[in-house]
Write an enzyme that holds these catalytic residues in place. Structure first.
Site, PDB file in Angstrom:
ATOM      1  N   HIS A 167       0.823  -1.213   0.000  1.00  0.00           N
ATOM      2  CA  HIS A 167       0.000   0.000   0.000  1.00  0.00           C
ATOM      3  C   HIS A 167       0.858   1.265   0.000  1.00  0.00           C
ATOM      4  O   HIS A 167       0.384   2.336  -0.373  1.00  0.00           O
ATOM      5  CB  HIS A 167      -1.019  -0.014   1.148  1.00  0.00           C
ATOM      6  CG  HIS A 167      -0.495   0.240   2.516  1.00  0.00           C
ATOM      7  ND1 HIS A 167      -0.229  -0.764   3.424  1.00  0.00           N
ATOM      8  CD2 HIS A 167      -0.215   1.398   3.166  1.00  0.00           C
ATOM      9  CE1 HIS A 167       0.182  -0.251   4.561  1.00  0.00           C
ATOM     10  NE2 HIS A 167       0.215   1.071   4.432  1.00  0.00           N
TER      11      HIS A 167
ATOM     12  N   SER B  77       3.947   2.226   8.412  1.00  0.00           N
ATOM     13  CA  SER B  77       3.688   1.253   7.347  1.00  0.00           C
ATOM     14  C   SER B  77       4.974   1.013   6.561  1.00  0.00           C
ATOM     15  O   SER B  77       5.625   1.957   6.117  1.00  0.00           O
ATOM     16  CB  SER B  77       2.608   1.777   6.403  1.00  0.00           C
ATOM     17  OG  SER B  77       1.364   1.810   7.034  1.00  0.00           O
TER      18      SER B  77
ATOM     19  N   ASP C  27       1.195  -7.747   2.214  1.00  0.00           N
ATOM     20  CA  ASP C  27       1.306  -6.303   1.989  1.00  0.00           C
ATOM     21  C   ASP C  27       2.777  -5.888   1.864  1.00  0.00           C
ATOM     22  O   ASP C  27       3.373  -5.348   2.794  1.00  0.00           O
ATOM     23  CB  ASP C  27       0.633  -5.564   3.149  1.00  0.00           C
ATOM     24  CG  ASP C  27       0.379  -4.096   2.834  1.00  0.00           C
ATOM     25  OD1 ASP C  27       0.911  -3.605   1.828  1.00  0.00           O
ATOM     26  OD2 ASP C  27      -0.347  -3.449   3.607  1.00  0.00           O
TER      27      ASP C  27
END
Length: 715
Positions: free
Chosen positions: A86, A650, A222
């Site tokens: 992402h 992230s 991810d």
């Protein structure tokens, strides 16, 4: 009822005693003094110097900020960069077309020549930091207005940045901490030639979609891979075919041993923002006014966007990143409302502030701190309704490109009109660039629907004085914003690239200033920026009071927090692999990891969120897991730690006690969604992709053995 109560008691006493999370997002320069001994007791085997050193290579040299919003790590001696899927989403979408959809179908470069350069992508290396609190605070005093204080601080910041940028080689950022009570400078080096190396299919990288977002158990791959390039001498450089893969000072080794309960885990990264010092009434304002408006406005945009995205793969590609960003915060804000309400966070803060007031009103403290809580609460009382209004208005400005771009381009056109021919030629390329950027991915039916839906919601729900133009439109159209938006899109300069380019040839001041979309954009943004005099005065008092609140809470020892709020500067957080209570949805023996078996159980053919490539199903049937299977035979997917993270973390590497890569942080759990405001040492969890699953996807599923050969692998 009695049986339920007894069961709860048993569960509490049977929960692991190590489940208490280690609160804190720590500066690397203070690890030796504040944290190192505690980390060693938990399993760290590195010295503080091996984590952060100015003069020698250390872990900090393998951690980068990725494109300004995420974190990534260097995992090979050829500049290979690992981050979340992402985090790379924008770049992957940009490089995708309908015919060659890398976002949907994945991509793996077999050699350097096949790696792809997005238009704009950079990584930022951290060089060093230092404390300049005394220097900066010596330039201010309590008699200054906030405006004068800010001016004095900014003047000194400019000098510090100039002194440390080495002629422009480095980016220097001086940041405020503890609400303006301390200041540190950070020196960075930016590398702008960053290329896509590999990404799994979207069905793997976003497995679970919005349904599983912020949830556990999780089964998401991810991750994505990029590479940093330098000039032939190893210096940061703009893109060139002559550039070579970076030879980094430090790269992370990969450990395939796997994780188990109570294993040490530390995360280095760039957490975006926390508000652990936020006053009680600020929390109450968010829960009751700001966040509900944000949630409703976000859902309005999502519904309007999805209607068009579902009909066209081209439109889906163009808006995938925008939609994902809105959807992520939509669920986040609703989770914040629920968690802050459930934990009665505002009430807990009020109790702390009552203790503070008793301390503040002691004779020795009264002059400096006596009015702090009153000034803070007065500001929030004045701004509650405006906060709700502003968040509905943000829904318009964030949801529709054509609520903002007309003013941005229009202001440039106003300046353009006033110039002579030579000056116009000079500034024209900049304006052309803004025009090109606006229309590059614009799909007008979607843009119209989003703007109309948001305007209707704003008029109906804002509960605040609307701009005169908006009130006039509402009255004249009887809130038929669909017809109104259709009409102004037909008339406006700003909805046609060709009309704007013609305007550059034949500028007309009256045409610009009477353009309906320019007028609408202007009043909406002006209203968002507007600050009534009473609120401005209260804000002056609030800013001083908030700074004193934080100072007083530290001075009085009423707050135990020793670390500053996150603000996108490099931090370290440490903890352990820790399970959540048993969950029947997870097939794992201990609820601190998930398996491919659990992922396959979620599989739904052709589903937007739970589809999987047939190749994964085939490899699973064969149990073809290679060297990446756990010792117990299962294929790991995700695992839990109790690290203290937030947005911006992230893509952060999860490291074992030796500083080796064991996973990749990508999410938090919804039970601890209040974590940005108040830390929950029982429920706080970080959800990580197991590095073994990452490498299995790279190697066994995708056949990118060339990438695996680059890595330093420990077993």
């Amino acid at each position: 009822m009695k049986k339920i109560f007894l069961s709860m008691i048993v569960c509490i006493f049977m929960m692991p005693t190590s489940s208490k999370a280690n609160e804190g997002m720590w500066f690397l320069m203070f690890i030796d003094r504040l944290n190192h001994r505690d980390m060693q007791k938990m399993g760290l085997q590195l010295t503080a110097e091996e984590i952060y050193s100015i003069n020698n290579n250390s872990l900090k040299d393998a951690i980068v900020q990725f494109n300004g919003g995420c974190t990534a790590s260097i995992i090979s001696n050829q500049g290979l960069v690992l981050t979340n899927h992402h985090c790379g989403y924008d770049a992957i979408a940009e490089l995708s077309t309908e015919e060659k959809n890398l976002l949907k179908n994945g991509f793996w470069a077999k050699n350097f020549e096949e790696e792809l350069k997005p238009e704009s992508l950079y990584v930022r290396f951290f060089v060093r930091m230092d404390d300049v609190s005394e220097r900066i605070l010596s330039k201010v005093n309590d008699s200054m207005t906030e405006k004068d204080r800010e001016a004095a601080i900014n003047k000194e910041i400019a000098l510090i940045e100039q002194e440390n940028n080495e002629g422009g080689k480095y980016t220097v950022s001086v940041r405020s901490f503890f609400q303006g009570n301390e200041f540190y400078y950070f020196v960075y080096e930016d590398y702008k030639d960053v290329r896509l190396v590999g990404t799994p299919t979207e069905s793997i990288g976003k497995f679970g979609g919005d349904t599983d977002n912020w949830e556990w158990p999780r089964h998401t791959g991810d991750f994505s891979l990029f590479r940093v390039y330098t000039d032939k001498d190893g210096n940061a450089a703009n893109y060139s075919k002559e550039n070579i893969p970076m030879k980094p000072k430090k790269h992370l080794a990969v450990n395939l041993e796997g994780v188990k309960e109570n294993d040490f885990a530390m995360i280095l990264g760039y957490p975006g923002r926390t508000n652990r010092w936020m006053p009680a009434e600020g929390i109450a304002q968010n829960v009751n006014y700001a966040y509900p408006a944000w949630v409703e406005a976000s859902k309005t945009s999502m519904d309007a966007m999805k209607k068009h995205m579902n009909k066209s793969e081209d439109v889906n590609l163009k808006y995938a990143s925008d939609y994902a960003g809105i959807a992520n915060y939509w669920k986040n804000r609703q989770g914040m409302i629920d968690a802050l309400t459930k934990h009665k966070t505002a009430d807990k803060k009020r109790a702390l502030e009552k203790k503070f007031e008793r301390w503040a009103n002691k004779k020795a403290n009264r002059a400096e701190y006596g009015n702090v809580i009153k000034d803070i609460n007065n500001y929030y009382a004045l701004t509650n309704d405006k906060s709700r209004h502003d968040n509905y208005l943000i829904g318009i400005l964030r949801g529709s490109n054509f609520a903002v771009s007309p003013l941005r381009i229009g202001r440039n056109l106003q300046y353009y009109i006033e110039q002579n021919k030579a000056k116009r030629e000079e500034i024209r390329p900049r304006i052309q660039g803004l025009i090109d950027e606006t229309f590059k991915n614009a799909y007008m039916p979607l843009e119209k629907d989003v703007l109309a839906a948001q305007l209707k919601l704003y008029v109906e729900k804002a509960g605040y004085e609307l701009p005169e133009l908006v009130k006039q439109i509402s009255a004249e159209t009887n809130n038929d914003f669909d017809s109104y938006v259709d009409a102004i899109f037909e008339l406006s300069l700003f909805t046609s690239k060709e009309r704007l380019e013609a305007f550059l040839q034949y500028p007309n001041k009256a045409l610009l200033e009477n353009d309906p979309l320019f007028l609408l954009s202007s009043v909406l943004i002006a209203r968002y920026r507007e600050q009534p005099e009473a609120i401005a005065e209260a804000k002056e008092a609030y800013d001083k009071a908030y700074r004193k609140l934080v100072k007083g809470l530290r001075e009085s020892k009423l707050s135990k927090i020793q670390y500053p709020d996150a603000n996108s500067t490099l931090r370290l957080t440490y903890g352990k692999v820790v399970a959540l209570p048993k969950d029947d949805r997870n097939d794992a023996k201990i609820n601190n990891y998930t398996t491919m078996k659990g992922m396959i159980a979620k599989y739904k053919p052709n589903d937007d969120e739970f589809d999987l490539p047939t190749e994964i199903l085939d490899l699973y049937k064969k149990k073809d897991f290679g060297q990446y299977a756990d010792k117990q035979g299962y294929m790991p997917v995700n695992f839990l730690t109790n690290n203290d993270i937030t947005g911006g973390n992230s893509g952060s590497p999860v490291l074992n006690g030796k500083g080796e890569l064991i996973g990749l942080a990508f999410d938090g759990n919804i039970e601890a969604m209040a974590g940005d405001v108040i830390f929950d040492d029982q429920l706080q969890r970080t959800i990580n992709v197991d590095i073994r699953y990452v490498l299995w996807l790279v190697d066994k599923l995708s056949g990118a053995e060339n990438i695996v050969k680059e890595l330093t692998i420990k077993k």
